[in-house]
Design an enzyme around this catalytic site. Structure first.
Site, PDB file in Angstrom:
ATOM      1  CG  HIS A 133      -2.368   0.228   0.840  1.00 56.94           C
ATOM      2  ND1 HIS A 133      -3.106  -0.663   0.086  1.00 56.94           N
ATOM      3  CD2 HIS A 133      -3.201   1.275   1.102  1.00 56.94           C
ATOM      4  CE1 HIS A 133      -4.326  -0.194  -0.082  1.00 56.94           C
ATOM      5  NE2 HIS A 133      -4.410   0.990   0.520  1.00 56.94           N
ATOM      6  CG  ASP A 137      -6.737   7.981  -3.322  1.00 57.84           C
ATOM      7  OD1 ASP A 137      -7.153   6.801  -3.255  1.00 57.84           O
ATOM      8  OD2 ASP A 137      -7.445   8.929  -3.708  1.00 57.84           O
ATOM      9  N   GLY A 138      -5.043   5.613  -4.564  1.00 53.55           N
ATOM     10  CA  GLY A 138      -4.824   5.004  -5.870  1.00 53.55           C
ATOM     11  C   GLY A 138      -4.094   3.680  -5.828  1.00 53.55           C
ATOM     12  CG  ASN A 139      -2.286   2.278  -2.299  1.00 56.76           C
ATOM     13  OD1 ASN A 139      -1.068   2.173  -2.347  1.00 56.76           O
ATOM     14  ND2 ASN A 139      -2.884   3.191  -1.558  1.00 56.76           N
ATOM     15  N   GLY A 140      -5.281   0.546  -5.250  1.00 50.31           N
ATOM     16  CA  GLY A 140      -5.981  -0.498  -5.976  1.00 50.31           C
ATOM     17  C   GLY A 140      -5.878  -0.319  -7.475  1.00 50.31           C
ATOM     18  NE  ARG A 141      -8.014   4.908  -8.130  1.00 49.75           N
ATOM     19  CZ  ARG A 141      -8.188   6.166  -7.731  1.00 49.75           C
ATOM     20  NH1 ARG A 141      -8.422   7.119  -8.612  1.00 49.75           N
ATOM     21  NH2 ARG A 141      -8.124   6.473  -6.448  1.00 49.75           N
ATOM     22  CB  THR A 142      -1.323   1.943  -8.821  1.00 51.74           C
ATOM     23  OG1 THR A 142      -1.740   3.320  -8.876  1.00 51.74           O
ATOM     24  CG2 THR A 142       0.089   1.834  -9.355  1.00 51.74           C
ATOM     25  CB  SER A 143      -2.346  -3.092  -7.137  1.00 45.66           C
ATOM     26  OG  SER A 143      -3.751  -3.191  -7.024  1.00 45.66           O
ATOM     27  NE  ARG A 144      -8.692  -2.257  -9.810  1.00 44.76           N
ATOM     28  CZ  ARG A 144      -8.992  -1.602  -8.690  1.00 44.76           C
ATOM     29  NH1 ARG A 144      -8.842  -2.212  -7.512  1.00 44.76           N
ATOM     30  NH2 ARG A 144      -9.432  -0.360  -8.705  1.00 44.76           N
TER      31      ARG A 144
END
Length: 223
Positions: A133, A137-144
């Site tokens: 993490h 912000d934007g961790n999910g978007r970037t990981s995907r």
């Protein structure tokens, strides 16, 4: 809409909001989503043309910057302090550990590039980047999107079909969260890397994406 499709996990860090109007923020996030996707496609095409690829922190930071430009004052930078994930039991590491852990994640992908399957590497990135993490912000978007890049390049092709794996996850997040939790538990219990549930999920979503492409060109699925 089913309840699991409304489920979200949002990062909460001490950061002033650059956009306070929810409609304006949603519009900015949508625009940035297209910019991030375009940057990802460019990275895939460049790697395929070169015939070589190494995952680097600079790529990850650049993709996060595209997603959060004009929305977060920390766009393109690691978080400067702690962060909490609403809806998750996982507690991310301290900010001082983030740069080294991101480098370690990249090393894992690069060191296992030939020996591991595209699905495994993509699943590992999807989980590990969420586990670290690294951003406010934007961790999910970037990981995907990083996971999708790794999958595509390791598979040696720009994957056809829509909705893409990333779009399918956004449409139904619960299986994605369950897979993240399963990997978290395995790592928390004995330091074991077990992303098998995420691998199963990504394989299923990839099959859906490719099946839609097959149907779009006139193919007929059995049954």
């Amino acid at each position: 809409m089913r309840s699991e499709e409304r489920e979200r996990r949002d990062s909460r860090a001490l950061e002033p909001e650059l956009i306070t109007d929810p409609h304006e923020k949603a519009a900015a996030e949508a625009r940035n989503g297209f910019r991030q996707y375009d940057a990802a496609i460019g990275a895939i095409q460049t790697a395929l043309e070169r015939g070589s690829f190494r995952l680097r922190p600079s790529l990850i930071l650049g993709l996060q910057r595209e997603a959060l430009a004009g929305i977060s004052s920390y766009a393109g930078n690691y978080r400067p302090g702690g962060v909490a994930i609403e809806g998750s039991k996982h507690e991310p590491v301290g900010a001082h550990l983030v740069p080294e852990l991101v480098e370690d994640m990249c090393d894992y992908v690069n060191d296992h590039w030939e020996a591991s399957t595209p699905i495994h590497l993509a699943a590992y990135v999807m989980w590990r980047l969420n586990w670290i993490h690294p951003f406010a912000d934007g961790n999910g978007r970037t990981s995907r999107i990083v996971s999708y890049i790794v999958l595509s390049i390791r598979a040696g092709t720009l994957l056809p079909g829509t909705p893409t794996i990333t779009d399918q996850i956004v449409d139904n997040r619960k299986p994605y969260f369950d897979a993240l939790d399963a990997a978290d538990w395995a790592f928390r219990d004995d330091g074991r890397i077990d992303v098998s549930k995420m691998e199963d999920l990504l394989a299923s979503l990839l099959a859906n994406q490719l099946a839609e492409f097959y149907k779009s060109v006139g193919g007929k699925l059995p049954g």
